[in-house]
Design a protein around this motif. Structure first.
Motif, PDB file in Angstrom:
ATOM      1  N   TRP A   1      41.646 119.009   6.276  1.00 53.35           N
ATOM      2  CA  TRP A   1      41.073 119.395   5.562  1.00 53.35           C
ATOM      3  C   TRP A   1      40.888 119.251   4.285  1.00 53.35           C
ATOM      4  CZ3 TRP A   1      41.409 124.120   3.833  1.00 53.35           C
ATOM      5  CH2 TRP A   1      40.957 125.549   3.376  1.00 53.35           C
ATOM      6  N   ARG A   2      40.749 117.713   3.886  1.00 54.02           N
ATOM      7  CA  ARG A   2      39.793 116.592   2.666  1.00 54.02           C
ATOM      8  C   ARG A   2      38.496 116.734   3.676  1.00 54.02           C
ATOM      9  NH1 ARG A   2      44.831 113.540   3.051  1.00 54.02           N
ATOM     10  NH2 ARG A   2      43.863 112.275   4.492  1.00 54.02           N
ATOM     11  N   LEU A   3      37.992 116.646   4.832  1.00 56.25           N
ATOM     12  CA  LEU A   3      37.012 116.449   4.961  1.00 56.25           C
ATOM     13  C   LEU A   3      36.300 117.998   4.500  1.00 56.25           C
ATOM     14  CD1 LEU A   3      35.158 115.352   8.269  1.00 56.25           C
ATOM     15  CD2 LEU A   3      34.779 116.939   8.030  1.00 56.25           C
ATOM     16  N   PHE A   4      36.110 118.596   4.790  1.00 60.94           N
ATOM     17  CA  PHE A   4      35.629 120.644   4.066  1.00 60.94           C
ATOM     18  C   PHE A   4      35.972 120.154   2.879  1.00 60.94           C
ATOM     19  CE2 PHE A   4      38.333 122.378   8.152  1.00 60.94           C
ATOM     20  CZ  PHE A   4      37.333 122.264   9.416  1.00 60.94           C
ATOM     21  N   ARG A   5      36.615 119.815   2.391  1.00 62.08           N
ATOM     22  CA  ARG A   5      36.255 119.789   0.692  1.00 62.08           C
ATOM     23  C   ARG A   5      35.619 118.175   0.247  1.00 62.08           C
ATOM     24  NH1 ARG A   5      41.570 119.162  -2.132  1.00 62.08           N
ATOM     25  NH2 ARG A   5      42.504 118.047  -0.576  1.00 62.08           N
ATOM     26  N   GLY A   6      35.057 117.126   0.969  1.00 58.99           N
ATOM     27  CA  GLY A   6      34.332 116.818   0.613  1.00 58.99           C
ATOM     28  C   GLY A   6      35.073 115.574   0.220  1.00 58.99           C
ATOM     29  N   LYS A   7      36.618 115.714   0.472  1.00 58.99           N
ATOM     30  CA  LYS A   7      37.371 114.020   0.127  1.00 58.99           C
ATOM     31  C   LYS A   7      37.576 113.208   1.149  1.00 58.99           C
ATOM     32  CE  LYS A   7      37.449 116.497  -4.495  1.00 58.99           C
ATOM     33  NZ  LYS A   7      37.098 116.019  -5.293  1.00 58.99           N
ATOM     34  N   LYS A   8      38.287 112.000   0.639  1.00 57.47           N
ATOM     35  CA  LYS A   8      39.030 111.303   1.601  1.00 57.47           C
ATOM     36  C   LYS A   8      39.888 110.200   1.664  1.00 57.47           C
ATOM     37  CE  LYS A   8      36.093 107.168   1.239  1.00 57.47           C
ATOM     38  NZ  LYS A   8      35.461 106.231   2.214  1.00 57.47           N
ATOM     39  N   TRP A   9      40.819 109.743   2.444  1.00 53.56           N
ATOM     40  CA  TRP A   9      41.697 108.773   1.454  1.00 53.56           C
ATOM     41  C   TRP A   9      41.374 107.764   1.674  1.00 53.56           C
ATOM     42  CZ3 TRP A   9      46.156 109.185  -0.636  1.00 53.56           C
ATOM     43  CH2 TRP A   9      46.911 107.754  -0.766  1.00 53.56           C
ATOM     44  N   ASN A  10      41.524 107.030   0.371  1.00 54.43           N
ATOM     45  CA  ASN A  10      40.840 105.866   0.414  1.00 54.43           C
ATOM     46  C   ASN A  10      42.120 104.628   0.419  1.00 54.43           C
ATOM     47  OD1 ASN A  10      40.210 103.330  -1.132  1.00 54.43           O
ATOM     48  ND2 ASN A  10      38.681 104.057  -2.525  1.00 54.43           N
ATOM     49  N   VAL A  11      41.955 104.201   1.042  1.00 57.31           N
ATOM     50  CA  VAL A  11      43.439 103.344   2.073  1.00 57.31           C
ATOM     51  C   VAL A  11      43.535 102.208   0.818  1.00 57.31           C
ATOM     52  CG1 VAL A  11      44.474 102.194   3.839  1.00 57.31           C
ATOM     53  CG2 VAL A  11      42.738 103.584   4.407  1.00 57.31           C
ATOM     54  N   LEU A  12      42.950 101.739   0.360  1.00 58.67           N
ATOM     55  CA  LEU A  12      42.740 100.641  -0.233  1.00 58.67           C
ATOM     56  C   LEU A  12      43.284 101.150  -1.821  1.00 58.67           C
ATOM     57  CD1 LEU A  12      39.454  98.333   0.447  1.00 58.67           C
ATOM     58  CD2 LEU A  12      41.392  97.468   0.775  1.00 58.67           C
ATOM     59  N   ARG A  13      42.739 101.407  -2.122  1.00 55.84           N
ATOM     60  CA  ARG A  13      43.379 101.956  -3.533  1.00 55.84           C
ATOM     61  C   ARG A  13      44.895 103.515  -3.570  1.00 55.84           C
ATOM     62  NH1 ARG A  13      37.914 102.971  -7.732  1.00 55.84           N
ATOM     63  NH2 ARG A  13      37.409 100.797  -7.065  1.00 55.84           N
ATOM     64  N   GLN A  14      45.018 103.623  -2.215  1.00 50.72           N
ATOM     65  CA  GLN A  14      45.783 104.832  -2.364  1.00 50.72           C
ATOM     66  C   GLN A  14      45.936 105.580  -3.095  1.00 50.72           C
ATOM     67  OE1 GLN A  14      48.686 103.987  -0.522  1.00 50.72           O
ATOM     68  NE2 GLN A  14      46.961 102.841   1.089  1.00 50.72           N
ATOM     69  N   ARG A  15      44.290 106.809  -3.058  1.00 49.83           N
ATOM     70  CA  ARG A  15      44.071 107.420  -3.314  1.00 49.83           C
ATOM     71  C   ARG A  15      43.340 108.634  -3.090  1.00 49.83           C
ATOM     72  NH1 ARG A  15      41.235 105.651  -8.873  1.00 49.83           N
ATOM     73  NH2 ARG A  15      38.698 105.073  -7.882  1.00 49.83           N
ATOM     74  N   VAL A  16      42.502 109.643  -3.297  1.00 49.67           N
ATOM     75  CA  VAL A  16      41.771 110.774  -3.132  1.00 49.67           C
ATOM     76  C   VAL A  16      40.382 110.223  -3.556  1.00 49.67           C
ATOM     77  CG1 VAL A  16      41.530 113.289  -1.913  1.00 49.67           C
ATOM     78  CG2 VAL A  16      43.808 112.382  -2.089  1.00 49.67           C
ATOM     79  N   ASP A  17      39.674 110.280  -2.871  1.00 48.60           N
ATOM     80  CA  ASP A  17      37.854 110.322  -3.494  1.00 48.60           C
ATOM     81  C   ASP A  17      37.261 111.148  -3.199  1.00 48.60           C
ATOM     82  OD1 ASP A  17      39.611 108.133  -4.810  1.00 48.60           O
ATOM     83  OD2 ASP A  17      38.702 105.929  -3.727  1.00 48.60           O
ATOM     84  N   SER A  18      36.435 111.183  -3.545  1.00 48.95           N
ATOM     85  CA  SER A  18      35.083 112.121  -2.807  1.00 48.95           C
ATOM     86  C   SER A  18      34.420 111.535  -2.135  1.00 48.95           C
ATOM     87  CB  SER A  18      34.670 112.534  -4.499  1.00 48.95           C
ATOM     88  OG  SER A  18      34.833 112.898  -5.511  1.00 48.95           O
TER      89      SER A  18
END
Length: 561
Positions: free
Chosen positions: A401-418
């Motif tokens: 679902w994040r892929l459809f919104r142009g987002k991804k989970w940043n493992v290093l920073r523990q947050r959702v980035d574009s």
């Protein structure tokens, strides 16, 4: 200025003499502890008070004189008692006299060394010396209404009487230059025998403590409820067998509560063991266990057959439904085969398990909880399989679902980035999202059914552990003490007016208010190992919705995976 004189009711019939006790200048109060009879030598009285003060660390002195005109008819006695004030030189010098059978006493003060003596109003307060000495005053919470300050004033009185036990070891019948009247402490010989037994049992206690520490370390390494309870009870035995003397009243009450809890726990366990081995109840239980297991297995098989069809008219993914149903049916078949393989040994196992009830009812209940866990192990496996599969799909859908919104989970920073994706990635993501979304209802249904079954088992085990915690934590000795000797646990005092007459001191009776039963349980409740999750209801519901595993045996403070 009002002068409060706390006079022990046991000294109301004492012969004439002098009053010894403690002067509380900050409270303008005098606590009378005993009456020294005639004849006596003032030097010996001062020497005796110095010795007692050195042992008790309580500032004792001669407060005044006591005259019982019913027993002393000699002329000039009052003048002699007044002259004693110049020898002992205490300001103010308190003079209490009882006139025959009259219920009104006279109490006055002298200030011979003061240039401008003031007339002081005197309040005579009677107290039960034995109850005050044996009671423990519990301070109230500081709510700002002055109760905490009043309790601190009362604690000085209670502490004075409690720390003066050495003074109460000498009475009017002992040989010696000092004859005292006070509350006579009973059981002195018995206490000496107890102290001798304590001294002789020190090596045995040290050896027992060492052995218990080894066994307790072994029990801590296991996650079974039985081992946890045994380790908890072994820690209690270490506390009881320790030769370290209790420093405070709270530590002493804790030891007594642990001892009574262990005693009642073992007594209930022996009663349960005698009931189990009477009329061959162990054999009947073993014969009932196999049919019950077969019945549960049949019910689970019928449930799986229902899920493999069209449960409640729902349209399921038939291929996945058949795979999951046959997978779980095979586990039930393996479990029933294992139970029937163990059936010849079940009665013998139960016979030896029943013997463990002599260790206490709580140990027997923990063994019952472990037996339930072992007998429902297949249900636990179903729950784990369903939860892992459901959790995998939930996290897969959330990631896609994040892929459809142009987002991804940043493992290093523990947050959702574009993030920008190409066409192939979007196509594969759409395909996987569609597959997971249409397979989710089938997986969710299996997960829901097995989670409900698992929660049913957890509720049964939780009720058992609640009973175990109740037995472990309930301060039985304190409750028995509150029931039989309520004055031992004091929450405060109340004053009752005895007599009041113009020209005579106000006479009050100090009575002890006992601690309420709820406060007793809250104050002296014993700590338990508590095998319940520390999560809130909202956190538990969130974990159930996301498919995360819930471990009810995790201890407080432990991190859950």
């Amino acid at each position: 200025m009002v002068l409060k004189v706390f006079f022990p009711s046991c000294c109301s019939s004492a012969d004439s003499g002098i009053l010894i006790g403690r002067w509380l200048s900050e409270q303008s109060s005098a606590v009378v502890l005993a009456v020294v009879h005639f004849p006596f030598i003032p030097v010996q009285v001062k020497q005796y008070l110095g010795e007692v003060q050195h042992l008790t660390k309580v500032s004792l002195s001669v407060l005044g004189s006591w005259s019982n005109s019913k027993q002393e008819k000699e002329e000039g006695l009052s003048e002699f008692l007044e002259d004693l004030g110049t020898i002992f030189s205490h300001e103010p010098w308190i003079q209490i006299s009882k006139e025959g059978d009259s219920k009104f006493w006279s109490c006055s003060t002298l200030q011979k060394h003061s240039s401008s003596p003031k007339e002081e109003e005197v309040i005579l307060v009677y107290y039960d010396q034995r109850k005050v000495m044996l009671s423990h005053l519990h301070p109230p919470l500081d709510t700002g209404d002055g109760r905490a300050e009043d309790a601190s004033k009362l604690s000085a009185i209670f502490d004075t009487v409690a720390r003066s036990r050495v003074l109460f070891m000498t009475d009017r019948y002992d040989e010696g230059p000092i004859k005292l009247t006070h509350w006579q402490s009973e059981g002195v010989e018995a206490s000496i025998i107890v102290e001798l037994l304590k001294q002789t049992s020190v090596p045995a206690c040290m050896l027992l403590t060492f052995l218990l520490s080894l066994v307790s370390g072994i029990c801590r390494s296991s996650k079974l409820s039985t081992c946890e309870q045994l380790g908890h009870r072994l820690q209690h035995l270490q506390v009881i067998s320790s030769n370290k003397k209790a420093q405070t009243q709270t530590q002493l009450m804790r030891k007594a509560n642990i001892f009574v809890s262990l005693l009642i726990d073992v007594a209930l366990g022996i009663l349960l063991m005698s009931w189990l081995y009477r009329k061959n109840r162990i054999g009947h239980l073993a014969d009932t266990l196999i049919p019950v297991a077969d019945h549960v297995a049949e019910e689970l098989q019928d449930l799986l057959q229902w899920l493999m069809g069209a449960p409640a008219g729902l349209k399921m993914n038939r291929a996945l439904d058949q795979v999951l149903g046959r997978f779980f049916l095979y586990h039930i078949h393996l479990w029933i085969s294992y139970i029937h393989l163990m059936s010849p040994f079940i009665e013998m196992i139960l016979w030896y398990v029943g013997l463990s009830a002599c260790l206490g009812l709580t140990v027997a209940l923990c063994i019952l909880s472990d037996i339930i866990a072992l007998l429902t192990f297949h249900i636990y496996c179903f729950y784990v399989y369903g939860a892992r599969l459901y959790c995998l799909k939930i996290y897969g859908l959330s990631s896609l679902w994040r892929l459809f919104r142009g987002k991804k989970w940043n493992v290093l920073r523990q947050r959702v980035d574009s993030c920008s994706y190409d066409l192939d990635q979007l196509f594969i993501g759409t395909l996987l999202f569609t597959i997971l979304l249409f397979l989710l209802p089938t997986t969710a249904l299996y997960y829901l059914v097995f989670t409900l079954l698992r929660l049913l088992v957890v509720i049964v085990q939780g009720l058992i552990h609640l009973l175990v915690d109740l037995i472990d934590s309930l301060p039985l000795y304190s409750l028995i003490l509150r029931l039989c000797r309520s004055y031992r646990l004091a929450a405060g005092v109340k004053f009752r007016v005895l007599e009041q007459q113009d020209g005579k001191p106000l006479r009050l009776l100090m009575q002890i208010n006992p601690l309420s039963y709820g406060a007793v349980v809250q104050t002296y409740r014993l700590p338990t190992y508590s095998c319940y999750p520390k999560d809130s209801w909202a956190s538990l519901c969130k974990k159930l919705f996301l498919g995360e595993l819930i471990y009810p045996w995790k201890h407080k403070g432990e991190k859950q995976d």
